[in-house]
Design an enzyme around this catalytic site. Structure first.
Site, PDB file in Angstrom:
ATOM      1  N   GLU A 119      -8.349  -6.657   5.488  1.00  0.00           N
ATOM      2  CA  GLU A 119      -7.640  -7.799   4.912  1.00  0.00           C
ATOM      3  C   GLU A 119      -6.948  -8.632   5.989  1.00  0.00           C
ATOM      4  O   GLU A 119      -6.841  -9.859   5.854  1.00  0.00           O
ATOM      5  CB  GLU A 119      -6.663  -7.299   3.849  1.00  0.00           C
ATOM      6  N   TYR A 122       0.836  -1.203   0.000  1.00  0.00           N
ATOM      7  CA  TYR A 122       0.000   0.000   0.000  1.00  0.00           C
ATOM      8  C   TYR A 122       0.873   1.257   0.000  1.00  0.00           C
ATOM      9  O   TYR A 122       0.513   2.274  -0.597  1.00  0.00           O
ATOM     10  CB  TYR A 122      -0.932   0.004   1.215  1.00  0.00           C
TER      11      TYR A 122
END
Length: 403
Positions: free
Chosen positions: A136, A94
């Protein structure tokens, strides 16, 4: 985020509407230049045909439009998170995406992208990233909590290959380590990873599981796609169709939000186009093996008999199961002998099946090409079916947001 930062994000909405795809096209080129290893995680077919860039542009725009209350996007975010865990996306990635997205905003938008706006977008991105990473993390933990569950890539042997139609083959995948495999909800998918020699890359693709759960193997049924104008969309399916029994592939654990609730007793209406029949077959087999045998109506459309996968098996079940009713639509009919019951020529037309599908409490599942999903969704609304009872699965990047 401060209220002022939210206002700055909202102010960029017109720019994103006008130049969103230019931005995402630049972003992907920039990121892959600096991190070419990420090409092994991205579907380069969807990069070539522009679908991934469009999906990201839509997602960035939706986030900006809903910056005051991003919680309205939670359903979309859950779908993205489910896809991410099937690709083994990790938190550190990310940061890579964030760095290149913010840099791309600055370089593409130019002078209007002030330091203040860039700071607001940086805050907004990492706020979103934190939501996704936490979501997640829970999904990864859920995978490991299952009997036979795992995270990341696990090797499976292709022990059996069956030709289901002129275009579709089924692959029976057994774990190389001989250990237990995870249960799944009918309708879910796995990711499979294969090496594509002409790209010199590993390439992942998602394929719906096409059988009910058993403890020995997973089955996927793959249509051999034909690339157009050097579009690499069909490279993975072609590579799979060239595989032999005994070959080894890597797959991720089952994932996905498009699935039946196993304990539900509601009637089912399954509506599929082309290879969109694969998750429906898993649903049908699961219902067949359950004690419930819920009333099920399956409506399927494809070009002709030769590309209609599992035709004989479905017709056999249709003739022997009182709880199942099927309707088939072929674009063209070359031989009118031995057609499935309730077969019509032309595109799927739910009006012709309305007496059968208007079942009290029914849940409707649609899977197929984008235009097919949109058409059938609108048809169900015209039949006064509530949006909350309609579910759909779009293969590839999510470009549709109907409900």
């Amino acid at each position: 985020m401060t209220n002022h930062q939210k206002e700055l994000i909202s102010a960029t909405v017109p720019i994103l509407r006008e130049s969103g795809e230019v931005l995402t096209n630049y972003f992907y080129a920039r990121m892959f230049k600096h991190h070419p290893e990420l090409k092994n995680m991205f579907n380069m077919g969807n990069q070539a045909n522009g679908r991934q860039k469009s999906a990201l542009a839509n997602a960035v725009l939706a986030y900006a439009e809903n910056i005051e209350d991003p919680s309205v996007l939670i359903g979309v975010l859950k779908g993205i998170g489910s896809k991410h865990i099937s690709l083994n996306i990790q938190p550190e990635q990310y940061k890579i995406v964030g760095n290149h997205l913010i840099a791309s905003i600055k370089e593409v938008i130019g002078e209007p992208a002030t330091d203040e706006i860039l700071e607001a977008w940086t805050t907004a991105f990492y706020q979103l990233a934190a939501i996704m990473i936490n979501m997640e993390k829970d999904l990864y933990a859920e995978n490991l909590s299952k009997a036979g569950g795992w995270n990341g890539w696990r090797k499976f042997i292709i022990k059996k290959i069956e030709q289901e139609s002129a275009e579709i083959k089924s692959f029976y995948l057994y774990p190389e380590d001989g250990k237990e495999i995870a249960d799944f909800h009918p309708g879910q998918f796995i990711s499979i990873q294969v090496f594509i020699e002409e790209l010199n890359l590993m390439q992942p693709r998602q394929y719906s599981l096409s059988s009910s759960y058993n403890k020995e193997y997973y089955r996927i049924s793959v249509k051999r796609e034909t690339g157009i104008n050097s579009n690499p969309s069909g490279r993975v399916s072609n590579a799979l169709h060239l595989k032999s029994e005994g070959d080894v592939v890597s797959i991720s654990a089952p994932a996905g939000l498009f699935h039946l609730e196993k304990d539900s007793e509601d009637p089912l209406v399954l509506i599929s186009g082309g290879v969109g029949l694969t998750p429906m077959l898993s649903m049908l087999e699961t219902n067949m093996h359950s004690l419930q045998n819920k009333k099920t109506v399956w409506i399927h459309g494809c070009r002709n008999e030769s590309v209609h996968a599992f035709k004989k098996q479905i017709e056999h079940l249709n003739q022997n199961a009182e709880w199942l009713e099927t309707f088939t639509f072929y674009d063209t009919i070359e031989d009118e002998t031995n057609l499935p019951v309730n077969t019509s020529q032309g595109r799927v037309n739910l009006e012709k099946c309305s007496e059968s599908i208007l079942l009290e409490g029914a849940r409707f599942y649609i899977c197929g090409p984008e235009i097919f999903i949109k058409t059938q969704y609108e048809s169900l609304l015209n039949l006064n079916i509530s949006e909350e009872n309609i579910f759909y699965e779009e293969f590839g990047p999510q470009l549709i947001n109907l409900n």
